[in-house]
Design a protein around this motif. Sequence first.
Motif, PDB file in Angstrom:
ATOM      1  N   TRP A 283       0.835  -1.192   0.000  1.00  0.00           N
ATOM      2  CA  TRP A 283       0.000   0.000   0.000  1.00  0.00           C
ATOM      3  C   TRP A 283       0.878   1.253   0.000  1.00  0.00           C
ATOM      4  O   TRP A 283       2.065   1.192   0.340  1.00  0.00           O
ATOM      5  CB  TRP A 283      -0.896  -0.002   1.228  1.00  0.00           C
ATOM      6  CG  TRP A 283      -1.842  -1.152   1.243  1.00  0.00           C
ATOM      7  CD1 TRP A 283      -1.604  -2.408   1.706  1.00  0.00           C
ATOM      8  CD2 TRP A 283      -3.168  -1.178   0.735  1.00  0.00           C
ATOM      9  NE1 TRP A 283      -2.691  -3.215   1.525  1.00  0.00           N
ATOM     10  CE2 TRP A 283      -3.669  -2.491   0.937  1.00  0.00           C
ATOM     11  CE3 TRP A 283      -3.981  -0.222   0.132  1.00  0.00           C
ATOM     12  CZ2 TRP A 283      -4.955  -2.847   0.556  1.00  0.00           C
ATOM     13  CZ3 TRP A 283      -5.270  -0.581  -0.237  1.00  0.00           C
ATOM     14  CH2 TRP A 283      -5.737  -1.877  -0.030  1.00  0.00           C
ATOM     15  N   PRO A 284       0.312   2.408  -0.369  1.00  0.00           N
ATOM     16  CA  PRO A 284       1.117   3.639  -0.345  1.00  0.00           C
ATOM     17  C   PRO A 284       1.675   3.903   1.045  1.00  0.00           C
ATOM     18  O   PRO A 284       1.000   3.681   2.047  1.00  0.00           O
ATOM     19  CB  PRO A 284       0.106   4.720  -0.758  1.00  0.00           C
ATOM     20  CG  PRO A 284      -0.946   3.986  -1.535  1.00  0.00           C
ATOM     21  CD  PRO A 284      -1.037   2.634  -0.889  1.00  0.00           C
ATOM     22  N   PRO A 285       2.911   4.374   1.135  1.00  0.00           N
ATOM     23  CA  PRO A 285       3.523   4.631   2.455  1.00  0.00           C
ATOM     24  C   PRO A 285       2.678   5.599   3.278  1.00  0.00           C
ATOM     25  O   PRO A 285       2.080   6.528   2.755  1.00  0.00           O
ATOM     26  CB  PRO A 285       4.881   5.252   2.091  1.00  0.00           C
ATOM     27  CG  PRO A 285       5.156   4.755   0.705  1.00  0.00           C
ATOM     28  CD  PRO A 285       3.821   4.666   0.032  1.00  0.00           C
ATOM     29  N   GLY A 286       2.624   5.319   4.562  1.00  0.00           N
ATOM     30  CA  GLY A 286       1.951   6.230   5.476  1.00  0.00           C
ATOM     31  C   GLY A 286       0.457   6.056   5.583  1.00  0.00           C
ATOM     32  O   GLY A 286      -0.211   6.825   6.277  1.00  0.00           O
ATOM     33  N   THR A 287      -0.091   5.032   4.891  1.00  0.00           N
ATOM     34  CA  THR A 287      -1.545   4.860   4.943  1.00  0.00           C
ATOM     35  C   THR A 287      -1.992   4.143   6.200  1.00  0.00           C
ATOM     36  O   THR A 287      -3.179   4.088   6.498  1.00  0.00           O
ATOM     37  CB  THR A 287      -2.045   4.087   3.708  1.00  0.00           C
ATOM     38  OG1 THR A 287      -1.298   2.877   3.587  1.00  0.00           O
ATOM     39  CG2 THR A 287      -1.869   4.915   2.454  1.00  0.00           C
ATOM     40  N   GLY A 288      -1.067   3.535   6.941  1.00  0.00           N
ATOM     41  CA  GLY A 288      -1.389   2.995   8.250  1.00  0.00           C
ATOM     42  C   GLY A 288      -2.012   1.617   8.209  1.00  0.00           C
ATOM     43  O   GLY A 288      -2.166   1.009   7.161  1.00  0.00           O
ATOM     44  N   SER A 289      -2.364   1.119   9.385  1.00  0.00           N
ATOM     45  CA  SER A 289      -2.947  -0.210   9.528  1.00  0.00           C
ATOM     46  C   SER A 289      -4.464  -0.115   9.471  1.00  0.00           C
ATOM     47  O   SER A 289      -5.063   0.744  10.095  1.00  0.00           O
ATOM     48  CB  SER A 289      -2.507  -0.830  10.857  1.00  0.00           C
ATOM     49  OG  SER A 289      -1.105  -0.989  10.888  1.00  0.00           O
ATOM     50  N   ARG A 290      -5.073  -1.017   8.729  1.00  0.00           N
ATOM     51  CA  ARG A 290      -6.521  -0.997   8.575  1.00  0.00           C
ATOM     52  C   ARG A 290      -6.976  -2.370   8.078  1.00  0.00           C
ATOM     53  O   ARG A 290      -6.169  -3.237   7.795  1.00  0.00           O
ATOM     54  CB  ARG A 290      -6.942   0.093   7.595  1.00  0.00           C
ATOM     55  CG  ARG A 290      -6.365  -0.131   6.206  1.00  0.00           C
ATOM     56  CD  ARG A 290      -6.397   1.174   5.413  1.00  0.00           C
ATOM     57  NE  ARG A 290      -5.908   0.979   4.059  1.00  0.00           N
ATOM     58  CZ  ARG A 290      -4.619   0.846   3.753  1.00  0.00           C
ATOM     59  NH1 ARG A 290      -3.699   0.845   4.705  1.00  0.00           N
ATOM     60  NH2 ARG A 290      -4.234   0.698   2.505  1.00  0.00           N
ATOM     61  N   ALA A 291      -8.287  -2.518   7.925  1.00  0.00           N
ATOM     62  CA  ALA A 291      -8.823  -3.771   7.399  1.00  0.00           C
ATOM     63  C   ALA A 291      -8.519  -3.888   5.912  1.00  0.00           C
ATOM     64  O   ALA A 291      -8.253  -2.904   5.229  1.00  0.00           O
ATOM     65  CB  ALA A 291     -10.326  -3.823   7.639  1.00  0.00           C
ATOM     66  N   CYS A 292      -8.572  -5.110   5.411  1.00  0.00           N
ATOM     67  CA  CYS A 292      -8.460  -5.349   3.978  1.00  0.00           C
ATOM     68  C   CYS A 292      -9.858  -5.203   3.385  1.00  0.00           C
ATOM     69  O   CYS A 292     -10.767  -5.948   3.762  1.00  0.00           O
ATOM     70  CB  CYS A 292      -7.885  -6.739   3.726  1.00  0.00           C
ATOM     71  SG  CYS A 292      -6.178  -6.914   4.292  1.00  0.00           S
ATOM     72  N   PRO A 293     -10.081  -4.261   2.471  1.00  0.00           N
ATOM     73  CA  PRO A 293     -11.444  -3.880   2.094  1.00  0.00           C
ATOM     74  C   PRO A 293     -12.208  -4.944   1.325  1.00  0.00           C
ATOM     75  O   PRO A 293     -13.439  -4.998   1.417  1.00  0.00           O
ATOM     76  CB  PRO A 293     -11.231  -2.632   1.237  1.00  0.00           C
ATOM     77  CG  PRO A 293      -9.834  -2.757   0.720  1.00  0.00           C
ATOM     78  CD  PRO A 293      -9.059  -3.433   1.800  1.00  0.00           C
ATOM     79  N   GLN A 294     -11.539  -5.775   0.541  1.00  0.00           N
ATOM     80  CA  GLN A 294     -12.264  -6.742  -0.280  1.00  0.00           C
ATOM     81  C   GLN A 294     -12.603  -8.016   0.492  1.00  0.00           C
ATOM     82  O   GLN A 294     -13.742  -8.477   0.488  1.00  0.00           O
ATOM     83  CB  GLN A 294     -11.443  -7.072  -1.529  1.00  0.00           C
ATOM     84  CG  GLN A 294     -11.227  -5.871  -2.435  1.00  0.00           C
ATOM     85  CD  GLN A 294     -10.306  -6.178  -3.595  1.00  0.00           C
ATOM     86  OE1 GLN A 294      -9.529  -7.129  -3.555  1.00  0.00           O
ATOM     87  NE2 GLN A 294     -10.385  -5.362  -4.638  1.00  0.00           N
ATOM     88  N   SER A 295     -11.632  -8.583   1.159  1.00  0.00           N
ATOM     89  CA  SER A 295     -11.861  -9.812   1.916  1.00  0.00           C
ATOM     90  C   SER A 295     -12.630  -9.570   3.200  1.00  0.00           C
ATOM     91  O   SER A 295     -13.257 -10.485   3.742  1.00  0.00           O
ATOM     92  CB  SER A 295     -10.522 -10.468   2.253  1.00  0.00           C
ATOM     93  OG  SER A 295      -9.758  -9.616   3.102  1.00  0.00           O
TER      94      SER A 295
END
Length: 270
Positions: free
Chosen positions: A59-71
């Motif tokens: 993912w682009p740098p700095g976007t942080g930790s989050r859920a995976c949107p598709q799965s």
Amino acid sequence: MNRAAAPLLASLLTVAIAACGPTTNQGPLTEVSVYWEFERYTFIDGVEGFLAYDANVNWPPGTGSRACPQSGVDFVTITDGFGNPLTGSIRCVNQSVQGALLAGFEGPNTYVVTGWRNGVAAPLYQGQVTIQVVNGVPTFGTAIAAGIPDLLTVDAILADATSGPSGYPTCGLARIQRFDAALRDRFGSLIWRNPVRCGVNNVPGVSFDLVDRDNLFLWMDAVDETPVVPEIVWSICGFRTPGGFPHFLARENRFSLLLPLGMCTTPPFP
């Protein structure tokens, strides 16, 4: 996908200490990068297939930790091939990549990645990767975690003025020879669409066989094939509870559903 090991090793969070490494091999510890991707099983028009989800692991740098949107995976856990935990819960996107840095031994070791969703007790995806460590050189591998399936059956209540509210007990009495059914997952992907025969003495409904765990949306048409132009007698479109009906636990894998009389069109059949 860019899998250059050196810059990624610098950016990954170390989530396992030496004492938590695989127990199948002896020798000096080294750093091992375990990545993960997800795929969902499909059965559409008689053809089996897979949908790759969240395949863009960098993912682009700095976007942080989050859920995976598709799965819909919020976090993963990693174990060895014997089920021994190597990590706690790791966010699906961990410091802008889908991966984690572990301590590994010399030789081949198996790492099992399991994908989970917040608020759901059952795991959704699982897969493994075997990583070969040679001469202490840091290395990496990707676990393709496939959707974990369960049997799904929907019993159709086909009722009219003649049958009463409980509906017809067989497809023969309902004058139905076929169901057309389809499923979409929470992401909106079509994952199941097929005609299903219903014999004279069969209980009305559709056995979908194995379907990956998720919140699902259902279409089902009960078809009378005896007219020159087959007629949809009962139909339901996009059935769901809020956010889709749950297909995770044993009690959610078979249920009865009232199909209204007439052909529905909203939302349209996939």
